[in-house]
Design an enzyme around this catalytic site. Sequence first.
Site, PDB file in Angstrom:
ATOM      1  N   LYS A  10       0.829  -1.204   0.000  1.00 37.96           N
ATOM      2  CA  LYS A  10       0.000   0.000   0.000  1.00 37.96           C
ATOM      3  C   LYS A  10       0.868   1.260   0.000  1.00 37.96           C
ATOM      4  O   LYS A  10       2.086   1.190   0.204  1.00 37.96           O
ATOM      5  CB  LYS A  10      -0.928  -0.039   1.222  1.00 37.96           C
ATOM      6  CG  LYS A  10      -1.954  -1.190   1.168  1.00 37.96           C
ATOM      7  CD  LYS A  10      -2.914  -1.113   2.354  1.00 37.96           C
ATOM      8  CE  LYS A  10      -3.967  -2.211   2.294  1.00 37.96           C
ATOM      9  NZ  LYS A  10      -4.932  -2.101   3.420  1.00 37.96           N
ATOM     10  N   TYR A  50     -12.480  -3.318  -2.622  1.00 38.27           N
ATOM     11  CA  TYR A  50     -13.030  -3.304  -1.263  1.00 38.27           C
ATOM     12  C   TYR A  50     -14.559  -3.241  -1.263  1.00 38.27           C
ATOM     13  O   TYR A  50     -15.138  -2.728  -0.318  1.00 38.27           O
ATOM     14  CB  TYR A  50     -12.450  -2.120  -0.491  1.00 38.27           C
ATOM     15  CG  TYR A  50     -11.007  -2.328  -0.066  1.00 38.27           C
ATOM     16  CD1 TYR A  50     -10.652  -3.408   0.756  1.00 38.27           C
ATOM     17  CD2 TYR A  50     -10.002  -1.455  -0.464  1.00 38.27           C
ATOM     18  CE1 TYR A  50      -9.329  -3.603   1.151  1.00 38.27           C
ATOM     19  CE2 TYR A  50      -8.679  -1.646  -0.065  1.00 38.27           C
ATOM     20  CZ  TYR A  50      -8.361  -2.724   0.746  1.00 38.27           C
ATOM     21  OH  TYR A  50      -7.054  -2.924   1.139  1.00 38.27           O
ATOM     22  N   ASN A 113      -1.900   0.279   6.937  1.00 39.03           N
ATOM     23  CA  ASN A 113      -1.457  -1.033   7.419  1.00 39.03           C
ATOM     24  C   ASN A 113      -0.622  -1.787   6.397  1.00 39.03           C
ATOM     25  O   ASN A 113      -0.586  -3.012   6.393  1.00 39.03           O
ATOM     26  CB  ASN A 113      -2.639  -1.852   7.937  1.00 39.03           C
ATOM     27  CG  ASN A 113      -3.675  -2.091   6.873  1.00 39.03           C
ATOM     28  OD1 ASN A 113      -3.499  -1.683   5.723  1.00 39.03           O
ATOM     29  ND2 ASN A 113      -4.748  -2.764   7.231  1.00 39.03           N
ATOM     30  N   HIS A 116      -1.982  -5.374   1.519  1.00 40.31           N
ATOM     31  CA  HIS A 116      -3.253  -6.074   1.296  1.00 40.31           C
ATOM     32  C   HIS A 116      -2.940  -7.486   0.825  1.00 40.31           C
ATOM     33  O   HIS A 116      -2.026  -7.685   0.039  1.00 40.31           O
ATOM     34  CB  HIS A 116      -4.069  -5.366   0.200  1.00 40.31           C
ATOM     35  CG  HIS A 116      -5.233  -6.202  -0.278  1.00 40.31           C
ATOM     36  ND1 HIS A 116      -6.429  -6.220   0.388  1.00 40.31           N
ATOM     37  CD2 HIS A 116      -5.347  -7.100  -1.302  1.00 40.31           C
ATOM     38  CE1 HIS A 116      -7.254  -7.076  -0.232  1.00 40.31           C
ATOM     39  NE2 HIS A 116      -6.622  -7.620  -1.257  1.00 40.31           N
ATOM     40  N   GLU A 127      -9.898 -10.475  -7.334  1.00 42.91           N
ATOM     41  CA  GLU A 127      -8.960  -9.360  -7.158  1.00 42.91           C
ATOM     42  C   GLU A 127      -7.840  -9.395  -8.204  1.00 42.91           C
ATOM     43  O   GLU A 127      -7.425  -8.344  -8.705  1.00 42.91           O
ATOM     44  CB  GLU A 127      -8.373  -9.403  -5.744  1.00 42.91           C
ATOM     45  CG  GLU A 127      -9.432  -9.110  -4.684  1.00 42.91           C
ATOM     46  CD  GLU A 127      -8.922  -9.267  -3.255  1.00 42.91           C
ATOM     47  OE1 GLU A 127      -7.713  -9.554  -3.061  1.00 42.91           O
ATOM     48  OE2 GLU A 127      -9.725  -9.094  -2.329  1.00 42.91           O
TER      49      GLU A 127
HETATM   50  P1  DAT Z   1      -7.655  -6.781   5.992  1.00 43.66           P
HETATM   51  O1  DAT Z   1      -6.861  -5.734   5.254  1.00 43.66           O
HETATM   52  O2  DAT Z   1      -6.897  -7.300   7.189  1.00 43.66           O
HETATM   53  O3  DAT Z   1      -8.193  -7.865   5.103  1.00 43.66           O
HETATM   54  P2  DAT Z   1     -10.387  -5.779   6.081  1.00 43.66           P
HETATM   55  O4  DAT Z   1     -10.628  -6.486   4.801  1.00 43.66           O
HETATM   56  O5  DAT Z   1     -11.323  -6.039   7.222  1.00 43.66           O
HETATM   57  O6  DAT Z   1      -8.912  -6.014   6.625  1.00 43.66           O
HETATM   58  O7  DAT Z   1     -10.419  -4.198   5.823  1.00 43.66           O
HETATM   59  C1  DAT Z   1      -9.837  -3.662   4.646  1.00 43.66           C
HETATM   60  C2  DAT Z   1      -9.060  -2.439   5.007  1.00 43.66           C
HETATM   61  O8  DAT Z   1      -9.951  -1.439   5.512  1.00 43.66           O
HETATM   62  C3  DAT Z   1      -8.051  -2.672   6.108  1.00 43.66           C
HETATM   63  O9  DAT Z   1      -6.807  -3.101   5.594  1.00 43.66           O
HETATM   64  C4  DAT Z   1      -7.965  -1.316   6.778  1.00 43.66           C
HETATM   65  C5  DAT Z   1      -9.352  -0.735   6.592  1.00 43.66           C
HETATM   66  N1  DAT Z   1     -10.202  -0.922   7.769  1.00 43.66           N
HETATM   67  C6  DAT Z   1     -10.852  -2.053   8.130  1.00 43.66           C
HETATM   68  N2  DAT Z   1     -11.575  -1.882   9.241  1.00 43.66           N
HETATM   69  C7  DAT Z   1     -11.382  -0.583   9.596  1.00 43.66           C
HETATM   70  C8  DAT Z   1     -11.844   0.241  10.680  1.00 43.66           C
HETATM   71  N3  DAT Z   1     -12.683  -0.233  11.608  1.00 43.66           N
HETATM   72  N4  DAT Z   1     -11.409   1.522  10.719  1.00 43.66           N
HETATM   73  C9  DAT Z   1     -10.575   2.026   9.789  1.00 43.66           C
HETATM   74  N5  DAT Z   1     -10.118   1.312   8.737  1.00 43.66           N
HETATM   75  C10 DAT Z   1     -10.500   0.032   8.649  1.00 43.66           C
HETATM   76 MG    MG Z   2      -9.643  -7.826   3.594  1.00 47.47          MG
END
Ligand code: DAT
Ligand code: MG
Length: 153
Positions: A10, A50, A113, A116, A127
Amino acid sequence: MTERTLVIIKPDGIQRHLAGEIIGRFEKKGFKLAAAKFMQISEEPVRQLYDVHQGKPFFEGLVKFLSSAPVLVMVWEAEGVIDMIRKMMGATFGCDAEAGTIRGDFGASKGCNLVHGSDSAESAEKEIKLFFRSDEIVDYKLTDADWLYGTND
Ligand code: DAT
Ligand code: MG
């Protein structure tokens, strides 16, 4: 079974000079790089990537973040690679992720973070198609594949 997964380093990973570190972990684990593109993603493909999070409070911020600066989009291949890369990434937020994982070792933020990785075979298929045509995924054999998988008998 051999799987492919989509990994994105990212914008924060690129800006913090962590691309080599992240790629190095996957290489040393023995995964095969099958495709890579360095690019700035426009908002639309990020929305599709997403789409399961559409409507959540963080969605618009997430779209802005991912499309704000260049990223490295890759396809990695190995038996069981989808789950292994999820384990190597660690929990979603750096502040929660275990030490030893990418997010746990290099991040403390809830928004940025670093990486991805697809979370299932279905997500990976969808994806990968968002970013690569099938002829952009390189088919080759790693010369040490037998040693990696213990099939050298
Ligand atoms: P991951 O990246 O671990 O698969 P995810 O698919 O639940 O996590 O979420 C996608 C991205 O969205 C994640 O990398 C960071 C952001 N994100 C998720 N939950 C969030 C939250 N509660 N507040 C802020 N950003 C969030
Ligand atoms: Mg995810």
